[in-house]
Scaffold this active site. Structure first.
Site, PDB file in Angstrom:
ATOM      1  N   GLU A   1      17.764   8.725  11.839  1.00  0.00           N
ATOM      2  CA  GLU A   1      19.213   8.671  11.670  1.00  0.00           C
ATOM      3  C   GLU A   1      19.684   7.269  11.296  1.00  0.00           C
ATOM      4  OE1 GLU A   1      18.110  11.958  14.493  1.00  0.00           O
ATOM      5  OE2 GLU A   1      17.586   9.846  14.272  1.00  0.00           O
TER       6      GLU A   1
ATOM      7  N   PRO B   1       1.102   7.846  13.534  1.00  0.00           N
ATOM      8  CA  PRO B   1       1.838   8.629  14.533  1.00  0.00           C
ATOM      9  C   PRO B   1       3.326   8.279  14.549  1.00  0.00           C
ATOM     10  CG  PRO B   1      -0.216   7.798  15.458  1.00  0.00           C
ATOM     11  CD  PRO B   1      -0.014   7.094  14.141  1.00  0.00           C
ATOM     12  N   ARG B   2       4.129   9.265  14.914  1.00  0.00           N
ATOM     13  CA  ARG B   2       5.583   9.091  14.948  1.00  0.00           C
ATOM     14  C   ARG B   2       6.007   8.139  16.061  1.00  0.00           C
ATOM     15  NH1 ARG B   2      10.040   8.036  15.320  1.00  0.00           N
ATOM     16  NH2 ARG B   2      11.941   9.238  14.962  1.00  0.00           N
TER      17      ARG B   2
ATOM     18  N   MET C   1       5.517   0.151  13.333  1.00  0.00           N
ATOM     19  CA  MET C   1       6.795   0.832  13.159  1.00  0.00           C
ATOM     20  C   MET C   1       7.566   0.210  11.998  1.00  0.00           C
ATOM     21  SD  MET C   1       6.840   3.177  15.500  1.00  0.00           S
ATOM     22  CE  MET C   1       8.572   3.663  15.396  1.00  0.00           C
ATOM     23  N   GLY C   2       8.388   1.023  11.367  1.00  0.00           N
ATOM     24  CA  GLY C   2       9.279   0.521  10.330  1.00  0.00           C
ATOM     25  C   GLY C   2       8.602   0.200   9.006  1.00  0.00           C
ATOM     26  N   GLU C   3       7.388   0.697   8.795  1.00  0.00           N
ATOM     27  CA  GLU C   3       6.648   0.385   7.569  1.00  0.00           C
ATOM     28  C   GLU C   3       6.291   1.623   6.759  1.00  0.00           C
ATOM     29  OE1 GLU C   3       4.505  -3.697   9.277  1.00  0.00           O
ATOM     30  OE2 GLU C   3       3.266  -1.924   8.899  1.00  0.00           O
TER      31      GLU C   3
ATOM     32  N   ASN D   1      10.981  13.339   7.838  1.00  0.00           N
ATOM     33  CA  ASN D   1      11.689  13.138   6.572  1.00  0.00           C
ATOM     34  C   ASN D   1      10.763  13.334   5.370  1.00  0.00           C
ATOM     35  OD1 ASN D   1      13.281  12.318   4.462  1.00  0.00           O
ATOM     36  ND2 ASN D   1      13.685  10.267   5.265  1.00  0.00           N
TER      37      ASN D   1
ATOM     38  N   GLU E   1      11.401  10.730   1.846  1.00  0.00           N
ATOM     39  CA  GLU E   1      10.839   9.397   1.606  1.00  0.00           C
ATOM     40  C   GLU E   1       9.598   9.417   0.712  1.00  0.00           C
ATOM     41  OE1 GLU E   1      10.271   7.294   5.246  1.00  0.00           O
ATOM     42  OE2 GLU E   1      12.397   6.827   5.488  1.00  0.00           O
TER      43      GLU E   1
END
Length: 429
Positions: A61, A266-267, A307-309, A333, A336
């Site tokens: 989000e 992994p999420r 994370m964030g990559e 998602n 992407e």
């Protein structure tokens, strides 16, 4: 008894159980033990005043809010920006994507906590991203004269049925919204059924996201580490009811005998080590992204423990699988990887991205599979016959371009509604 009053009675005991839950989560993810004051209504140091306020519960989000925030900033250039979240990963994403904004947790939905939050910040208006329905938050915003919008709104049939069971609680609060901007006509209909009025179909802001330059640079660094090999990325793998999606994929990959590198991302951070241990137990030669080393030609599985990559992982991929879809968590998602021009596969559980998945299949930009074995068959064929995956990549750009513009449409409607609200306030004042 009034349903909202009963709901609020439950909030007298709920904080006790929430604190226990946070401590439990903190055993695996220590970030859940931080910033508790923000969650439980304690005064916030130096709260930003009269901001554009966007609430985005977690990472997905928050990323979806990025193009909408940019469109709003062009229309409200003098307003500061406030981002609120509910998860540590969402907070980290917000701090990275919005370095000039104030980022904090949204308090839980106890009336006193919400009043404290609104009194501190005095938002010019608020935006709830996707499916954040909090009765007291909505009720208190209406009472304080803060216009509140539900943007990029989606509602699965499963969630709709859940909300209909408490319709007496939800419907009056949904009617306080100043605007509800749905991703699809099906979402709009379901939102209307649980009480939303003033519903408009605007599309999905996730189509408006473009890979940041920093991710392009990181992708180049990944390519240097990996070398000249095909790469299959399995992104945002989930665990649900004891079923580990990463384990399913690793098991299905066992027959592969080529030199492609399988990347498992992994999420959730607490699953990084589990994915690594599972791959080792199955006999794979494994490395982690965090080791900082070149990927050995003998390495078969690379664990994306960061994370964030995600954009960087996708940009080095020759094929992508989107997790949360082989276990029943509704899919992550899918937009992407398609936006990166990558042939994309997803599984059977897609209720969070039903409209996007359906459109991607119709455009030939993605393929749906029923299980991990079908995923393996599809990807191994794409690796053996590049022209087959090339047709999916060719369709990807047209698919994304066709669906762009939701952020601009939502921002225009929000701007018009806020202007009308301010004009009405001026007449009263």
């Amino acid at each position: 008894m009034n349903v909202l009053r009963l709901y609020n009675l439950l909030w007298h005991i709920a904080p006790l159980f929430i604190r226990r839950y946070l401590r439990k989560r903190g055993e695996k993810s220590p970030a859940y033990l931080e910033h508790w004051g923000e969650r439980f209504g304690r005064p916030f140091d130096h709260p930003v005043q009269h901001p554009v306020w966007i609430h985005a519960v977690s990472v997905g989000e928050t990323r979806a809010a990025e193009p909408l925030a940019a469109a709003l900033r062009s229309r409200f250039p003098t307003r500061p920006l406030l981002l609120t979240q509910m998860t540590p990963t969402g907070r980290a994403a917000a701090e990275e994507l919005f370095p000039d904004a104030q980022c904090r947790y949204l308090p839980y939905d106890k009336p006193e906590y919400i009043r404290q939050f609104l009194a501190e910040h005095k938002p010019a208006f608020g935006i709830l991203m996707e499916t954040e329905i909090w009765p007291n938050l909505m009720n208190e915003c209406a009472a304080a004269g803060v216009p509140l919008f539900l943007a990029n709104a989606r509602l699965s049939e499963k969630s709709q049925n859940g909300y209909l069971k408490v319709r007496a609680l939800v419907e009056p609060q949904m009617q306080t919204l100043s605007g509800c901007y749905a991703q699809s006509a099906a979402d709009a209909e379901r939102l209307h059924l649980i009480g939303a009025s003033n519903v408009h179909v605007c599309g999905n802001t996730k189509y408006d996201i473009t890979p940041p330059e920093a991710m392009r640079a990181l992708a180049a660094a990944f390519t240097e580490r990996i070398g000249a090999r095909d790469v299959v990325v399995c992104a945002s793998t989930r665990e649900y009811k004891g079923e580990d999606e990463a384990e399913l994929l690793l098991e299905a990959w066992k027959p592969y005998r080529g030199d492609a590198l399988l990347v498992i991302v992994p999420r959730h951070p607490e699953r990084f080590q589990t994915a690594y241990d599972t791959a080792v137990r199955m006999g794979y030669r494994v490395q982690k992204r965090s080791d900082g080393k070149m990927v050995s030609p003998e390495t078969q599985v690379w664990i994306g423990d960061s994370m964030g990559e995600m954009f960087a992982y996708y940009m080095v991929a020759d094929a992508a699988f989107v997790g949360g879809s082989l276990v029943d968590t509704g899919c992550q998602n899918i937009i992407e990887p398609i936006a990166c021009g990558i042939p994309t596969v997803f599984g059977h559980s897609v209720y969070n991205f039903a409209d996007a998945c359906r459109n991607a299949l119709e455009c030939g930009a993605a393929k749906q599979v029923r299980n991990a074995q079908e995923w393996y068959a599809t990807v191994s064929q794409w690796l053996a016959e590049p022209e087959k995956r090339g047709s999916y990549a060719a369709n990807a750009e047209a698919f994304v371009v066709r669906h762009r513009g939701a952020s601009r449409r939502m921002a225009e409607k929000i701007y018009e509604a806020v202007e009308k609200h301010q004009a009405a306030q001026a007449r009263l004042g």
